[in-house]
Motif scaffolding. Structure first.
Motif, PDB file in Angstrom:
ATOM      1  N   SER A  94       0.859  -1.181   0.000  1.00  0.00           N
ATOM      2  CA  SER A  94       0.000   0.000   0.000  1.00  0.00           C
ATOM      3  C   SER A  94       0.902   1.240   0.000  1.00  0.00           C
ATOM      4  O   SER A  94       2.112   1.152   0.264  1.00  0.00           O
ATOM      5  N   LYS A  95       0.310   2.361  -0.268  1.00  0.00           N
ATOM      6  CA  LYS A  95       1.064   3.622  -0.277  1.00  0.00           C
ATOM      7  C   LYS A  95       1.740   3.866   1.077  1.00  0.00           C
ATOM      8  O   LYS A  95       2.906   4.226   1.147  1.00  0.00           O
ATOM      9  N   GLU A  96       0.994   3.611   2.143  1.00  0.00           N
ATOM     10  CA  GLU A  96       1.521   3.793   3.499  1.00  0.00           C
ATOM     11  C   GLU A  96       2.659   2.812   3.794  1.00  0.00           C
ATOM     12  O   GLU A  96       3.688   3.183   4.366  1.00  0.00           O
ATOM     13  N   SER A  97       2.481   1.562   3.401  1.00  0.00           N
ATOM     14  CA  SER A  97       3.510   0.545   3.629  1.00  0.00           C
ATOM     15  C   SER A  97       4.763   0.851   2.823  1.00  0.00           C
ATOM     16  O   SER A  97       5.882   0.649   3.305  1.00  0.00           O
ATOM     17  N   LYS A  98       4.572   1.326   1.609  1.00  0.00           N
ATOM     18  CA  LYS A  98       5.708   1.678   0.765  1.00  0.00           C
ATOM     19  C   LYS A  98       6.501   2.830   1.397  1.00  0.00           C
ATOM     20  O   LYS A  98       7.734   2.821   1.403  1.00  0.00           O
ATOM     21  N   LYS A  99       5.789   3.779   1.955  1.00  0.00           N
ATOM     22  CA  LYS A  99       6.447   4.911   2.636  1.00  0.00           C
ATOM     23  C   LYS A  99       7.246   4.406   3.839  1.00  0.00           C
ATOM     24  O   LYS A  99       8.390   4.810   4.052  1.00  0.00           O
ATOM     25  N   HIS A 100       6.637   3.500   4.606  1.00  0.00           N
ATOM     26  CA  HIS A 100       7.311   2.894   5.765  1.00  0.00           C
ATOM     27  C   HIS A 100       8.587   2.173   5.314  1.00  0.00           C
ATOM     28  O   HIS A 100       9.645   2.318   5.923  1.00  0.00           O
ATOM     29  N   GLU A 102      10.378   2.721   2.583  1.00  0.00           N
ATOM     30  CA  GLU A 102      11.383   3.687   2.105  1.00  0.00           C
ATOM     31  C   GLU A 102      12.115   4.341   3.269  1.00  0.00           C
ATOM     32  O   GLU A 102      13.324   4.569   3.193  1.00  0.00           O
ATOM     33  N   ILE A 103      11.399   4.630   4.342  1.00  0.00           N
ATOM     34  CA  ILE A 103      12.028   5.198   5.543  1.00  0.00           C
ATOM     35  C   ILE A 103      13.016   4.196   6.138  1.00  0.00           C
ATOM     36  O   ILE A 103      14.144   4.551   6.502  1.00  0.00           O
ATOM     37  N   GLU A 104      12.588   2.934   6.241  1.00  0.00           N
ATOM     38  CA  GLU A 104      13.465   1.885   6.767  1.00  0.00           C
ATOM     39  C   GLU A 104      14.703   1.699   5.881  1.00  0.00           C
ATOM     40  O   GLU A 104      15.817   1.536   6.384  1.00  0.00           O
ATOM     41  N   LEU A 105      14.495   1.715   4.585  1.00  0.00           N
ATOM     42  CA  LEU A 105      15.598   1.521   3.649  1.00  0.00           C
ATOM     43  C   LEU A 105      16.615   2.657   3.752  1.00  0.00           C
ATOM     44  O   LEU A 105      17.823   2.410   3.822  1.00  0.00           O
ATOM     45  N   GLU A 106      16.127   3.883   3.782  1.00  0.00           N
ATOM     46  CA  GLU A 106      17.035   5.031   3.910  1.00  0.00           C
ATOM     47  C   GLU A 106      17.774   4.993   5.237  1.00  0.00           C
ATOM     48  O   GLU A 106      18.961   5.289   5.300  1.00  0.00           O
ATOM     49  N   PHE A 108      18.541   2.300   6.917  1.00  0.00           N
ATOM     50  CA  PHE A 108      19.536   1.240   6.822  1.00  0.00           C
ATOM     51  C   PHE A 108      20.800   1.740   6.131  1.00  0.00           C
ATOM     52  O   PHE A 108      21.911   1.525   6.609  1.00  0.00           O
ATOM     53  N   TYR A 109      20.623   2.407   5.005  1.00  0.00           N
ATOM     54  CA  TYR A 109      21.798   2.871   4.263  1.00  0.00           C
ATOM     55  C   TYR A 109      22.481   4.057   4.936  1.00  0.00           C
ATOM     56  O   TYR A 109      23.675   4.265   4.742  1.00  0.00           O
ATOM     57  N   LYS A 110      21.752   4.784   5.740  1.00  0.00           N
ATOM     58  CA  LYS A 110      22.376   5.880   6.501  1.00  0.00           C
ATOM     59  C   LYS A 110      23.288   5.297   7.576  1.00  0.00           C
ATOM     60  O   LYS A 110      24.418   5.734   7.758  1.00  0.00           O
ATOM     61  N   VAL A 111      22.794   4.280   8.269  1.00  0.00           N
ATOM     62  CA  VAL A 111      23.582   3.615   9.315  1.00  0.00           C
ATOM     63  C   VAL A 111      24.739   2.842   8.700  1.00  0.00           C
ATOM     64  O   VAL A 111      25.819   2.749   9.280  1.00  0.00           O
ATOM     65  N   ASN A 112      24.531   2.286   7.528  1.00  0.00           N
ATOM     66  CA  ASN A 112      25.542   1.493   6.831  1.00  0.00           C
ATOM     67  C   ASN A 112      26.045   2.254   5.600  1.00  0.00           C
ATOM     68  O   ASN A 112      25.995   1.732   4.481  1.00  0.00           O
ATOM     69  N   SER A 113      26.512   3.447   5.824  1.00  0.00           N
ATOM     70  CA  SER A 113      26.871   4.339   4.718  1.00  0.00           C
ATOM     71  C   SER A 113      28.005   3.795   3.843  1.00  0.00           C
ATOM     72  O   SER A 113      28.140   4.188   2.689  1.00  0.00           O
ATOM     73  N   TYR A 123      15.977  -6.158  -0.706  1.00  0.00           N
ATOM     74  CA  TYR A 123      14.998  -7.231  -0.541  1.00  0.00           C
ATOM     75  C   TYR A 123      14.864  -7.591   0.937  1.00  0.00           C
ATOM     76  O   TYR A 123      13.753  -7.781   1.434  1.00  0.00           O
ATOM     77  N   ARG A 124      15.971  -7.670   1.622  1.00  0.00           N
ATOM     78  CA  ARG A 124      15.968  -7.989   3.057  1.00  0.00           C
ATOM     79  C   ARG A 124      15.154  -6.946   3.829  1.00  0.00           C
ATOM     80  O   ARG A 124      14.313  -7.296   4.663  1.00  0.00           O
ATOM     81  N   ILE A 125      15.383  -5.674   3.536  1.00  0.00           N
ATOM     82  CA  ILE A 125      14.668  -4.601   4.241  1.00  0.00           C
ATOM     83  C   ILE A 125      13.179  -4.640   3.887  1.00  0.00           C
ATOM     84  O   ILE A 125      12.320  -4.427   4.742  1.00  0.00           O
ATOM     85  N   LEU A 126      12.871  -4.946   2.630  1.00  0.00           N
ATOM     86  CA  LEU A 126      11.469  -5.055   2.224  1.00  0.00           C
ATOM     87  C   LEU A 126      10.763  -6.183   2.979  1.00  0.00           C
ATOM     88  O   LEU A 126       9.660  -6.005   3.485  1.00  0.00           O
ATOM     89  N   LEU A 127      11.401  -7.328   3.070  1.00  0.00           N
ATOM     90  CA  LEU A 127      10.814  -8.447   3.813  1.00  0.00           C
ATOM     91  C   LEU A 127      10.658  -8.101   5.293  1.00  0.00           C
ATOM     92  O   LEU A 127       9.644  -8.453   5.907  1.00  0.00           O
ATOM     93  N   ALA A 128      11.634  -7.401   5.841  1.00  0.00           N
ATOM     94  CA  ALA A 128      11.542  -6.994   7.245  1.00  0.00           C
ATOM     95  C   ALA A 128      10.380  -6.022   7.446  1.00  0.00           C
ATOM     96  O   ALA A 128       9.672  -6.100   8.461  1.00  0.00           O
ATOM     97  N   ALA A 129      10.157  -5.144   6.483  1.00  0.00           N
ATOM     98  CA  ALA A 129       9.042  -4.196   6.578  1.00  0.00           C
ATOM     99  C   ALA A 129       7.703  -4.933   6.527  1.00  0.00           C
ATOM    100  O   ALA A 129       6.778  -4.614   7.283  1.00  0.00           O
ATOM    101  N   ILE A 130       7.602  -5.914   5.650  1.00  0.00           N
ATOM    102  CA  ILE A 130       6.367  -6.711   5.552  1.00  0.00           C
ATOM    103  C   ILE A 130       6.135  -7.458   6.865  1.00  0.00           C
ATOM    104  O   ILE A 130       5.033  -7.455   7.414  1.00  0.00           O
TER     105      ILE A 130
END
Length: 168
Positions: A94-100, A102-106, A108-113, A123-130
């Motif tokens: 859903s739009k809301e889930s996709k936003k969630h 994207e926040i998680e993904l960003e 992750f990459y901020k912490v793991n710059s 894919y890992r972050i997407l599965l974790a979000a689901i």
């Protein structure tokens, strides 16, 4: 989901699928006295969740698509998760889930710059979000259940009122 911290997408997908199925089973334990649902396949469990309205309908698409990935990985030696598979799974959110996500993904990459963006991590972050959204639904199941029960009672009260008015 630290347990999906693996180099192989196969292992990541299979383990995430198992954790997601555990959440679904946990939901069933809240509404069934026995464990008759144990023999059901993942797809059947998702269908039952949909039929009983025990998870939000917007969660069904991602669960169904993930199950297709899992089945392909488990039954086709040549199947590999590609960017297009990731995109397909992402498109079911859903739009809301996709936003969630994207926040998680960003985050992750901020912490793991030092890490380059990769299909595996995405894919890992997407599965974790689901999984996390399903986990949240599981944690707040009784709130959802009470709201749904209230809606049913209100609908039935309206039907009864209409019957009384019809025969008055």
């Amino acid at each position: 989901m630290k347990v999906t911290n693996h180099e192989e997408l196969l292992v990541i997908a299979l383990r995430a699928h198992l954790y997601i199925e555990r959440e679904i089973t946990s939901l069933f334990k809240k509404i069934y006295k026995d464990e008759k649902y144990n023999h059901l396949s993942f797809a059947q469990k998702v269908d039952l969740c949909k039929s009983l309205d025990i998870i939000e309908s917007e969660r069904i698409g991602p669960l169904t698509k993930l199950n297709k990935h899992r089945n392909a990985l488990a039954h086709d030696l040549d199947f590999r998760i590609l960017e297009s598979d990731f995109d397909d799974l992402l498109s079911t959110l859903s739009k809301e889930s996709k936003k969630h996500f994207e926040i998680e993904l960003e985050g992750f990459y901020k912490v793991n710059s030092e890490r380059e963006r990769s299909l595996k991590d995405n894919y890992r972050i997407l599965l974790a979000a689901i999984w996390s959204e399903l986990k949240t639904e599981n944690l707040f199941f009784f709130d959802h259940f009470n709201l749904r029960a209230k809606q049913i009672l209100e609908s039935e009260a309206k039907n009864i009122q209409e019957l009384f008015e019809k025969y008055d």
